[in-house]
Scaffold this motif. Structure first.
Motif, PDB file in Angstrom:
ATOM      1  N   MET A  95      38.921  55.639  46.232  1.00 39.60           N
ATOM      2  CA  MET A  95      37.804  54.930  45.604  1.00 39.60           C
ATOM      3  C   MET A  95      38.366  53.722  44.885  1.00 39.60           C
ATOM      4  O   MET A  95      39.524  53.735  44.438  1.00 39.60           O
ATOM      5  CB  MET A  95      37.061  55.832  44.620  1.00 39.60           C
ATOM      6  CG  MET A  95      36.359  56.988  45.290  1.00 39.60           C
ATOM      7  SD  MET A  95      35.311  57.930  44.162  1.00 39.60           S
ATOM      8  CE  MET A  95      34.000  56.743  43.846  1.00 39.60           C
ATOM      9  N   GLY A  96      37.558  52.690  44.798  1.00 45.80           N
ATOM     10  CA  GLY A  96      38.077  51.493  44.176  1.00 45.80           C
ATOM     11  C   GLY A  96      37.005  50.560  43.697  1.00 45.80           C
ATOM     12  O   GLY A  96      35.802  50.810  43.863  1.00 45.80           O
ATOM     13  N   TRP A  97      37.472  49.492  43.096  1.00 48.00           N
ATOM     14  CA  TRP A  97      36.617  48.416  42.608  1.00 48.00           C
ATOM     15  C   TRP A  97      37.001  47.119  43.317  1.00 48.00           C
ATOM     16  O   TRP A  97      38.192  46.783  43.407  1.00 48.00           O
ATOM     17  CB  TRP A  97      36.777  48.240  41.095  1.00 48.00           C
ATOM     18  CG  TRP A  97      36.232  49.377  40.310  1.00 48.00           C
ATOM     19  CD1 TRP A  97      36.915  50.458  39.830  1.00 48.00           C
ATOM     20  CD2 TRP A  97      34.865  49.549  39.916  1.00 48.00           C
ATOM     21  NE1 TRP A  97      36.061  51.296  39.161  1.00 48.00           N
ATOM     22  CE2 TRP A  97      34.798  50.761  39.199  1.00 48.00           C
ATOM     23  CE3 TRP A  97      33.698  48.807  40.091  1.00 48.00           C
ATOM     24  CZ2 TRP A  97      33.592  51.241  38.661  1.00 48.00           C
ATOM     25  CZ3 TRP A  97      32.520  49.280  39.562  1.00 48.00           C
ATOM     26  CH2 TRP A  97      32.468  50.481  38.855  1.00 48.00           C
ATOM     27  N   TYR A  98      35.981  46.454  43.799  1.00 45.21           N
ATOM     28  CA  TYR A  98      36.131  45.143  44.408  1.00 45.21           C
ATOM     29  C   TYR A  98      35.252  44.183  43.631  1.00 45.21           C
ATOM     30  O   TYR A  98      34.334  44.597  42.921  1.00 45.21           O
ATOM     31  CB  TYR A  98      35.700  45.165  45.876  1.00 45.21           C
ATOM     32  CG  TYR A  98      36.636  45.925  46.789  1.00 45.21           C
ATOM     33  CD1 TYR A  98      36.733  47.307  46.726  1.00 45.21           C
ATOM     34  CD2 TYR A  98      37.416  45.258  47.733  1.00 45.21           C
ATOM     35  CE1 TYR A  98      37.604  48.009  47.568  1.00 45.21           C
ATOM     36  CE2 TYR A  98      38.274  45.939  48.584  1.00 45.21           C
ATOM     37  CZ  TYR A  98      38.356  47.317  48.490  1.00 45.21           C
ATOM     38  OH  TYR A  98      39.206  47.996  49.328  1.00 45.21           O
ATOM     39  N   ARG A  99      35.494  42.891  43.797  1.00 41.36           N
ATOM     40  CA  ARG A  99      34.634  41.910  43.155  1.00 41.36           C
ATOM     41  C   ARG A  99      34.430  40.719  44.080  1.00 41.36           C
ATOM     42  O   ARG A  99      35.259  40.437  44.940  1.00 41.36           O
ATOM     43  CB  ARG A  99      35.220  41.454  41.824  1.00 41.36           C
ATOM     44  CG  ARG A  99      36.501  40.633  41.923  1.00 41.36           C
ATOM     45  CD  ARG A  99      37.070  40.378  40.532  1.00 41.36           C
ATOM     46  NE  ARG A  99      38.251  39.540  40.580  1.00 41.36           N
ATOM     47  CZ  ARG A  99      39.020  39.280  39.524  1.00 41.36           C
ATOM     48  NH1 ARG A  99      38.732  39.792  38.322  1.00 41.36           N
ATOM     49  NH2 ARG A  99      40.079  38.498  39.654  1.00 41.36           N
ATOM     50  N   GLN A 100      33.299  40.062  43.845  1.00 43.62           N
ATOM     51  CA  GLN A 100      32.976  38.885  44.633  1.00 43.62           C
ATOM     52  C   GLN A 100      32.381  37.826  43.716  1.00 43.62           C
ATOM     53  O   GLN A 100      31.319  38.043  43.121  1.00 43.62           O
ATOM     54  CB  GLN A 100      32.009  39.215  45.761  1.00 43.62           C
ATOM     55  CG  GLN A 100      31.783  38.068  46.718  1.00 43.62           C
ATOM     56  CD  GLN A 100      31.089  38.499  47.995  1.00 43.62           C
ATOM     57  OE1 GLN A 100      30.483  39.566  48.074  1.00 43.62           O
ATOM     58  NE2 GLN A 100      31.215  37.692  49.027  1.00 43.62           N
ATOM     59  N   ALA A 101      33.087  36.729  43.614  1.00 43.49           N
ATOM     60  CA  ALA A 101      32.616  35.597  42.829  1.00 43.49           C
ATOM     61  C   ALA A 101      31.823  34.660  43.739  1.00 43.49           C
ATOM     62  O   ALA A 101      32.008  34.674  44.962  1.00 43.49           O
ATOM     63  CB  ALA A 101      33.796  34.851  42.211  1.00 43.49           C
ATOM     64  N   PRO A 102      30.944  33.844  43.184  1.00 44.46           N
ATOM     65  CA  PRO A 102      30.151  32.929  44.011  1.00 44.46           C
ATOM     66  C   PRO A 102      31.028  32.043  44.877  1.00 44.46           C
ATOM     67  O   PRO A 102      31.993  31.443  44.405  1.00 44.46           O
ATOM     68  CB  PRO A 102      29.388  32.104  42.973  1.00 44.46           C
ATOM     69  CG  PRO A 102      29.305  32.980  41.775  1.00 44.46           C
ATOM     70  CD  PRO A 102      30.583  33.760  41.758  1.00 44.46           C
ATOM     71  N   GLY A 103      30.703  32.003  46.169  1.00 44.77           N
ATOM     72  CA  GLY A 103      31.443  31.161  47.086  1.00 44.77           C
ATOM     73  C   GLY A 103      32.790  31.693  47.522  1.00 44.77           C
ATOM     74  O   GLY A 103      33.524  31.017  48.240  1.00 44.77           O
ATOM     75  N   LYS A 104      33.108  32.918  47.102  1.00 46.30           N
ATOM     76  CA  LYS A 104      34.406  33.514  47.452  1.00 46.30           C
ATOM     77  C   LYS A 104      34.207  34.823  48.197  1.00 46.30           C
ATOM     78  O   LYS A 104      33.137  35.426  48.149  1.00 46.30           O
ATOM     79  CB  LYS A 104      35.243  33.747  46.194  1.00 46.30           C
ATOM     80  CG  LYS A 104      35.639  32.470  45.476  1.00 46.30           C
ATOM     81  CD  LYS A 104      36.622  32.756  44.374  1.00 46.30           C
ATOM     82  CE  LYS A 104      37.097  31.464  43.707  1.00 46.30           C
ATOM     83  NZ  LYS A 104      38.084  31.730  42.637  1.00 46.30           N
TER      84      LYS A 104
END
Length: 115
Positions: A34-43
């Motif tokens: 299990m994990g955490w991911y992130r997504q910033a605008p435009g990335k």
């Protein structure tokens, strides 16, 4: 299947802390990772931290020393403690479960770091 429900995002000032939670619909012992991911605008979406069912962890370089992933087996929940937050940590954070060769995602929680 695995349902994931995240909570804990919000607005925080630079240098502040937040703790994200992700509750799974099944025993996390049965989930390979299990994990955490992130997504910033435009990335693109990127890995932040991951914990495997035997307990080992790995972190993105940007998270090392500031973020800690942990779990509560009894509650089928994982956490991401984020300290010393920076504006560049601003993103939608997603919980992920890798179960029986499939990826499952939560709905995402917004983290905004701004003064």
């Amino acid at each position: 299947q695995v349902q994931l429900v995240e909570s804990g995002g919000g607005l925080v000032q630079p240098g502040g802390s937040l703790r994200l939670s992700c509750a799974a619909s099944r025993s996390i012992f049965s989930i390979s990772a299990m994990g955490w991911y992130r997504q910033a605008p435009g990335k693109e979406r990127e890995l932040v931290a991951r914990i495997f069912n035997e307990g080992s962890t790995n972190y993105a370089g940007s998270a090392k020393g500031r973020f800690t992933i942990s779990r509560d087996n009894a509650a089928n929940t994982i956490y991401l403690q984020m300290n010393s937050l920076k504006p560049e940590d601003t993103a939608v954070y997603y919980c992920n479960a890798f179960y029986r060769l499939n990826n499952y995602w939560g709905q995402g929680t917004q983290v905004t770091v701004s003064s």
